[in-house]
Design an enzyme around this catalytic site. Structure first.
Site, PDB file in Angstrom:
ATOM      1  N   ASN A  39      -2.078  11.700  -5.860  1.00 26.53           N
ATOM      2  CA  ASN A  39      -0.948  10.768  -5.731  1.00 26.53           C
ATOM      3  C   ASN A  39      -1.381   9.363  -6.172  1.00 26.53           C
ATOM      4  O   ASN A  39      -2.550   9.160  -6.509  1.00 26.53           O
ATOM      5  CB  ASN A  39      -0.502  10.785  -4.263  1.00 26.53           C
ATOM      6  CG  ASN A  39      -1.526  10.079  -3.401  1.00 26.53           C
ATOM      7  OD1 ASN A  39      -2.734  10.291  -3.560  1.00 26.53           O
ATOM      8  ND2 ASN A  39      -1.084   9.229  -2.515  1.00 26.53           N
ATOM      9  N   CYS A  81      -2.314   6.435  -4.902  1.00 24.72           N
ATOM     10  CA  CYS A  81      -3.518   5.705  -4.427  1.00 24.72           C
ATOM     11  C   CYS A  81      -4.722   6.618  -4.280  1.00 24.72           C
ATOM     12  O   CYS A  81      -5.723   6.273  -3.628  1.00 24.72           O
ATOM     13  CB  CYS A  81      -3.181   4.956  -3.147  1.00 24.72           C
ATOM     14  SG  CYS A  81      -1.755   3.876  -3.331  1.00 24.72           S
ATOM     15  N   GLU A 130      -5.590   9.321  -2.642  1.00 28.70           N
ATOM     16  CA  GLU A 130      -6.099   9.968  -1.433  1.00 28.70           C
ATOM     17  C   GLU A 130      -5.624  11.413  -1.284  1.00 28.70           C
ATOM     18  O   GLU A 130      -6.088  12.111  -0.386  1.00 28.70           O
ATOM     19  CB  GLU A 130      -5.721   9.158  -0.179  1.00 28.70           C
ATOM     20  CG  GLU A 130      -4.241   9.119   0.176  1.00 28.70           C
ATOM     21  CD  GLU A 130      -3.478   8.032  -0.546  1.00 28.70           C
ATOM     22  OE1 GLU A 130      -3.993   7.523  -1.557  1.00 28.70           O
ATOM     23  OE2 GLU A 130      -2.377   7.680  -0.111  1.00 28.70           O
TER      24      GLU A 130
HETATM   25  O1  CDP Z   1       1.300   2.033   4.631  1.00 29.97           O
HETATM   26  P1  CDP Z   1       2.268   2.917   3.901  1.00 29.97           P
HETATM   27  O2  CDP Z   1       2.670   4.143   4.644  1.00 29.97           O
HETATM   28  O3  CDP Z   1       3.475   2.143   3.451  1.00 29.97           O
HETATM   29  O4  CDP Z   1       1.597   3.409   2.525  1.00 29.97           O
HETATM   30  P2  CDP Z   1       0.083   3.454   2.011  1.00 29.97           P
HETATM   31  O5  CDP Z   1      -0.780   4.150   3.012  1.00 29.97           O
HETATM   32  O6  CDP Z   1      -0.359   2.104   1.565  1.00 29.97           O
HETATM   33  O7  CDP Z   1       0.224   4.384   0.739  1.00 29.97           O
HETATM   34  C1  CDP Z   1       0.303   5.785   0.896  1.00 29.97           C
HETATM   35  C2  CDP Z   1       0.944   6.390  -0.304  1.00 29.97           C
HETATM   36  O8  CDP Z   1       2.319   6.013  -0.340  1.00 29.97           O
HETATM   37  C3  CDP Z   1       0.418   5.968  -1.646  1.00 29.97           C
HETATM   38  O9  CDP Z   1      -0.762   6.588  -2.028  1.00 29.97           O
HETATM   39  C4  CDP Z   1       1.561   6.369  -2.520  1.00 29.97           C
HETATM   40  O10 CDP Z   1       1.559   7.762  -2.723  1.00 29.97           O
HETATM   41  C5  CDP Z   1       2.750   5.984  -1.672  1.00 29.97           C
HETATM   42  N1  CDP Z   1       3.260   4.635  -2.018  1.00 29.97           N
HETATM   43  C6  CDP Z   1       4.281   4.510  -2.935  1.00 29.97           C
HETATM   44  O11 CDP Z   1       4.737   5.499  -3.473  1.00 29.97           O
HETATM   45  N2  CDP Z   1       4.784   3.283  -3.271  1.00 29.97           N
HETATM   46  C7  CDP Z   1       4.280   2.166  -2.722  1.00 29.97           C
HETATM   47  N3  CDP Z   1       4.777   0.982  -3.075  1.00 29.97           N
HETATM   48  C8  CDP Z   1       3.236   2.257  -1.789  1.00 29.97           C
HETATM   49  C9  CDP Z   1       2.747   3.515  -1.454  1.00 29.97           C
END
Ligand code: CDP
Length: 559
Positions: free
Chosen positions: A260, A262, A264
């Site tokens: 995905n 980021c 992970e």
């Molecule tokens: O903290 P949060 O749940 O908002 O997200 P994160 O842990 O920073 O990011 C987790 C995943 O959410 C990322 O790897 C992306 O797959 C997705 N993501 C996204 O699609 N668009 C964003 N602006 C941020 C995160």
């Protein structure tokens, strides 16, 4: 209960008309707990448990769950991977699918490795192929447009295999900093390539359709180019394909080609995954001497049930995504607040003790989560693709093909008011640009509490933290400076050590940036890449301080 920053973030995107944070947590808890009813469980009790761990900021699910639970189209997963095949129809079908996923709040990863190289003949039209990088620009432009209507900005990951003939163009495309701003780029690295680098051999770039060698390049030159670009700009990252595929729990279903956005979460084509994170800052034992493992176990068990229930309550943006996701029922439970925990326990992030603790915590969480997944399997049945999976001849039935992932927790760590993921503190005081330009300023409360408790919070120290975001230039004792060292002050090898320690006990992958001081050389970056590979990481991303014009996090609060 919630910090000012948390309220700013929640008000901007998460709370509905007239909704308080408490109501938001109830909405999420109720919606997800509904799944207990059709599994013959106690919905009311589950609802209360979910509310308690979320409102207590002990556990938060990924943003799409907080935003979309209870909606008509409750798309609750953050991570998706879509296949990109080598035909115009397939390339644009996938782009359409990606747009629908972005609109629903998810991020998408793709491998562009199957696309024929630039300049290749197209048989039907006698024209020349434009190559994978040209399609990246098309995907990026589409993301830019869709983002306006979406709940949040769409994020993408593109992987290109290191043996693709267009790899040099891919590695250097972001030298122009105005392009591909909606993409993270990672090179898909193979063991064969790393062996060629180690032996300073040439390496074959092969046509993805025919498998014939198009060109030979010195492996080390290619590796140095990646390091030089990452040194300059933080990209590309590396994604270690063979390492990732050795850990594939369902090899009978297919291979991993991309993670995905980021990095992970490596996923098979069309799989999605919902993530959630335990806040370790809330898991300190009452005597302050270590973790309260009983409490952690309780939160992990509830979180696993919660995430498994999300899979049943989820709305899937495409039938293929529903099918692939329901087949493996992957969930990704991770951690945040690790840096806070170390400070609370008076342990420097850059120390053996801290690295061992990171490993212990993830070993414990994965083991507890797996046990809970096995309990769920006993009641609800294992994931449908269990026959043929790695579990069939090892531990037996589990409900979920994977249970742990360490996410960046970019937004949910702000909501929980803790340090993000497994990252050290970027600065002891900072301003953050979030959600399209607002600046949020704060001095880290864990740091204040640490200094205060020890009677070290003098006016000079406070001033230094506010001005420099660091205690580096204060008269504080060496140990205190070590405990409060920020990301760029911690030696890069410690970053890799934490990444590797966490990865060892995490089913999926770990999101973490190896922060480097401004003065490092491209050769240092190459060494970090090799070290990450040798220590079993599934991927690695570096960021050299000050190498990009606009940083997401800016050290120090403007005085
Ligand atoms: O903290 P949060 O749940 O908002 O997200 P994160 O842990 O920073 O990011 C987790 C995943 O959410 C990322 O790897 C992306 O797959 C997705 N993501 C996204 O699609 N668009 C964003 N602006 C941020 C995160």
């Amino acid at each position: 209960m919630l910090s000012g920053e948390a309220m700013t973030v929640l008000n901007a995107r998460y709370l509905r008309e007239g909704e308080t944070p408490e109501k938001m947590f109830w909405r999420v808890a109720e919606y997800v707990a509904e799944a207990e009813a059709f599994h013959g469980g106690d919905k009311q009790a589950a609802c209360q448990e979910y509310y308690d761990i979320m409102a207590g900021l002990e556990f938060l699910p990924n943003s799409p769950t907080l935003m979309n639970a209870g909606r008509k189209q409750a798309q609750m997963a953050a991570c998706f991977v879509l296949p990109v095949d080598d035909s115009l129809g397939d390339i644009f079908d996938t782009l359409k699918h990606a747009a629908l996923i972005h609109q629903s709040g998810g991020g998408t990863g793709f491998s562009f490795s199957r696309i024929r190289p630039k300049g290749d003949r197209i048989s039907g039209t006698n024209g020349l192929a434009s190559g994978p990088v040209s399609f990246l620009h098309v995907y990026d432009a589409a993301t830019e447009v869709v983002r306006q209507g979406a709940v949040r900005r769409g994020a993408n990951m593109a992987v290109l295999r290191v043996d693709h003939p267009d790899i040099e163009e891919f590695i250097t495309v972001k030298r122009d900093r105005t392009v591909l701003n909606n993409f993270n780029l990672s090179v898909g690295i193979t063991d064969a390539f790393m062996a060629a680098v180690a032996q300073d051999r040439s390496f074959a770039l092969v046509h993805p359709r025919t498998g014939r060698t198009v060109r030979q390049v010195p492996a080390r030159r290619l590796f140095d180019l990646m390091a030089a670009m990452a040194w300059e700009n933080g990209e590309p990252g590396l994604f270690f394909l063979d390492t990732v595929n050795r850990a594939n729990p369902t090899p009978h279903l297919g291979i991993f080609e991309a993670p995905n956005p980021c990095s992970e979460q490596p996923l098979l084509a069309y799989e999605s995954c919902v993530l959630g994170s335990v806040n370790l800052a809330k898991m300190v034992a009452a005597d302050g001497q270590g973790l309260d493992y009983d409490r952690l176990s309780g939160v992990v068990r509830r979180a696993v049930r919660f995430l498994d229930n999300v899979i049943d309550r989820n709305w899937y943006p495409l039938p293929a995504v529903a099918e692939a996701t329901l087949r493996t029922r992957k969930i990704g439970l991770g951690i945040m607040g690790l840096a806070d925990l170390f400070i609370m326990l008076d342990i420097p992030y850059g120390s053996k003790q801290a690295v061992l603790l990171t490993a212990d915590i993830m070993r414990f969480i994965t083991a507890e989560a797996r046990r809970e997944s096995a309990r769920l399997a006993a009641k609800r049945g294992p994931f449908p693709a269990y026959p043929g999976s790695i579990y069939e001849h090892s531990i037996g039935p589990v409900r979920n093909a994977t249970v742990t992932t360490i996410a960046p927790t970019g937004t949910i760590s702000i909501i929980a008011n803790c340090s993000s993921g497994i990252e050290p503190l970027f600065a002891l005081a900072f301003s953050r640009h979030v959600l399209g330009g607002q600046v949020l300023a704060s001095i880290n409360p864990t740091v204040l509490a640490y200094l205060d408790k020890r009677g070290l919070l003098t006016a000079d120290v406070e001033e230094a933290i506010k001005r420099q975001g660091s205690v580096r230039n204060t008269g504080l004792a060496y140990h205190v400076k070590q405990v409060l060292a920020t990301a760029h002050e911690i030696r890069p090898v410690w970053h890799v050590a934490h990444l590797a320690a966490a990865q060892r006990y995490t089913d999926n992958a770990v999101s973490k940036t190896v922060n480097l001081p401004h003065k490092v050389t491209p050769q240092d970056v190459a060494r970090i890449f090799s070290l990450a590979y040798r220590s079993g990481c599934k991927g690695v991303t570096v960021y050299r301080d000050g190498s990009r014009n606009q940083q997401v996090l800016v050290q120090g609060v403007a005085a």
